[in-house]
Design an enzyme around this catalytic site. Sequence first.
Site, short mmCIF file in Angstrom:
data_model
loop_
_atom_site.label_atom_id
_atom_site.label_comp_id
_atom_site.label_asym_id
_atom_site.label_seq_id
_atom_site.Cartn_x
_atom_site.Cartn_y
_atom_site.Cartn_z
N LYS A 109 0.86 -1.19 0.00
CA LYS A 109 0.00 0.00 0.00
C LYS A 109 0.89 1.24 0.00
O LYS A 109 2.01 1.20 0.50
CB LYS A 109 -0.88 0.02 1.27
P1 NAD Z 1 -12.91 7.73 -3.32
O1 NAD Z 1 -11.91 8.74 -2.93
O2 NAD Z 1 -13.25 7.56 -4.76
O3 NAD Z 1 -14.29 7.98 -2.55
C1 NAD Z 1 -14.38 8.09 -1.16
C2 NAD Z 1 -15.78 8.58 -0.84
O4 NAD Z 1 -15.98 8.50 0.56
C3 NAD Z 1 -16.04 10.02 -1.25
O5 NAD Z 1 -17.36 10.12 -1.72
C4 NAD Z 1 -15.87 10.77 0.06
O6 NAD Z 1 -16.56 11.99 0.07
C5 NAD Z 1 -16.49 9.77 1.01
N1 NAD Z 1 -16.13 9.91 2.42
C6 NAD Z 1 -14.91 10.02 2.98
N2 NAD Z 1 -15.02 10.11 4.32
C7 NAD Z 1 -16.36 10.05 4.60
C8 NAD Z 1 -17.11 10.07 5.79
N3 NAD Z 1 -16.53 10.16 6.98
N4 NAD Z 1 -18.46 9.95 5.70
C9 NAD Z 1 -19.08 9.83 4.50
N5 NAD Z 1 -18.40 9.81 3.33
C10 NAD Z 1 -17.06 9.91 3.39
O7 NAD Z 1 -12.38 6.35 -2.68
P2 NAD Z 1 -12.76 4.88 -3.13
O8 NAD Z 1 -11.73 4.40 -4.08
O9 NAD Z 1 -14.20 4.79 -3.45
O10 NAD Z 1 -12.45 4.11 -1.76
C11 NAD Z 1 -13.40 4.05 -0.71
C12 NAD Z 1 -13.00 2.92 0.24
O11 NAD Z 1 -12.93 1.69 -0.50
C13 NAD Z 1 -11.65 3.09 0.91
O12 NAD Z 1 -11.69 2.51 2.18
C14 NAD Z 1 -10.73 2.26 0.02
O13 NAD Z 1 -9.58 1.80 0.71
C15 NAD Z 1 -11.66 1.09 -0.31
N6 NAD Z 1 -11.27 0.35 -1.50
C16 NAD Z 1 -11.18 0.95 -2.71
C17 NAD Z 1 -10.81 0.20 -3.82
C18 NAD Z 1 -10.76 0.79 -5.21
O14 NAD Z 1 -10.63 0.02 -6.16
N7 NAD Z 1 -10.89 2.09 -5.37
C19 NAD Z 1 -10.54 -1.17 -3.68
C20 NAD Z 1 -10.66 -1.75 -2.42
C21 NAD Z 1 -11.04 -0.98 -1.34
#
Ligand code: NAD
Length: 421
Positions: A109
């Site tokens: 990571k």
């Molecule tokens: P992103 O940056 O595209 O979106 C994050 C979203 O969460 C945004 O809408 C943001 O406004 C919202 N957010 C952040 N803090 C918040 C809170 N306290 N309350 C409500 N909304 C909140 O990120 P993403 O890629 O969608 O990732 C989201 C989660 O999924 C993370 O934990 C990430 O590690 C996990 N994840 C992502 C992927 C991927 O392929 N992108 C893969 C596995 C896991």
Amino acid sequence: MTSKKIPEGIFETSIYNFQQTAKRLKLSDKLIARIMEPKEKIEITLNPEKPDGDYVHVKVFVVRHNDTLGPSKGGIRMASDVTLDDICGLSMEMTWKTALIGVPFGGGKSGIQFDPTTVSEAGKEVIIRAFTRAVLRHIGPEVYVPAPDMGTNEADMGHIRDCISYSSGKSITQGCFVTGKPVILGGIEGRREATGKGCVYTVQAACQKMGIDISQTRTAVQGFGNVGSVAALEIAKLGSKVIAVSDVTGGIVNEQGLDLVALVDHVNVSGGIKGFAGGTDVASDEVLYVDCDILIPAAAQSQITAQNADKVKAKIIAEGANAPMTPDGDEILYAKGAFIIPDILANAGGVFVSYLEYTQETQREQMTLEDVEQRLYNRMFKRFGEVYDYSQSKKVSMRDAAMDIGVQKVADGIIARGLLP
Ligand code: NAD
């Protein structure tokens, strides 16, 4: 309510979950010591100059937790509050996730301690390029292959790919250095949607096992970025009514079901959910507590804790985000009878399709969107079934089952590679 002292961060959660698993699996102390510590942990300070002439002071982290089963794999998180400890915890989770979903990768990571919403696209590109140059020697198809995570996206992966090939004076890279790239630069169709869709497939599989008709369910989604927005759209396609959604700007509830296409348009234009006219505004965290059947936390870590778990009403919780629940929050919900699909299973679709991108690039072939989607669907259902069967036969939670399977595979890999004891 538990009185155990369990700290609430990604790092502590990951260590706690691993230690519990090691106990269940009766791993030797030597093996535990070998698995627990990250293989490589790097912190670098950068001071790139933005297009507006300002310098920014940014700490960046790369952690390769484990590479027993293959090169370390894991996304780049860009957030002002991300810490080296968070990245250590997240990279450990990646080790179990890649093993569980069955791709030949280890766990890694990266983190960039910067709020991406405070810069222009050009400013963000400067930071991404500075990060890439600084950590170049730790990235490679046989070492560590990054991807998007919170705060980073497809365009950023394109800049990383460019920066790496540019550094070697070549048009292309030999092998895959980064996944989640734009398709035009060797990315794969369907990667952007893979995590959100994969998460919904695990919910679909859970509904089938539990005899629930998904088209009669109500869903709430926390987070409306890559994972949350895709998951909301996908579950709505299966007929579930998405009644509540939130992001950092606020939450919105509509008991009749939100118009998600209009909401996506609104977010694209305004940058957040706040101000969307198609529902009632609520505080962001209220979305976790609405009366619904399915909850998909797809935002940040440690959102459901001992302090608020009692208020969560959903029967099925699919962890789209990494570590959205602390161990004591998890315990309360499990005791209440919630069916929890743990992060290392629920959000593993992204890394699975990253693996397809990696093999496509390595072998210089092209996979169609149909191939990718079919393989994603099959893999998520298959792994869900294995975790479910294990949890039923051993009478453990889905989280414990997923951890047992993932950790055991890594332990088996270490033993197979040798030099133990
Ligand atoms: P992103 O940056 O595209 O979106 C994050 C979203 O969460 C945004 O809408 C943001 O406004 C919202 N957010 C952040 N803090 C918040 C809170 N306290 N309350 C409500 N909304 C909140 O990120 P993403 O890629 O969608 O990732 C989201 C989660 O999924 C993370 O934990 C990430 O590690 C996990 N994840 C992502 C992927 C991927 O392929 N992108 C893969 C596995 C896991």
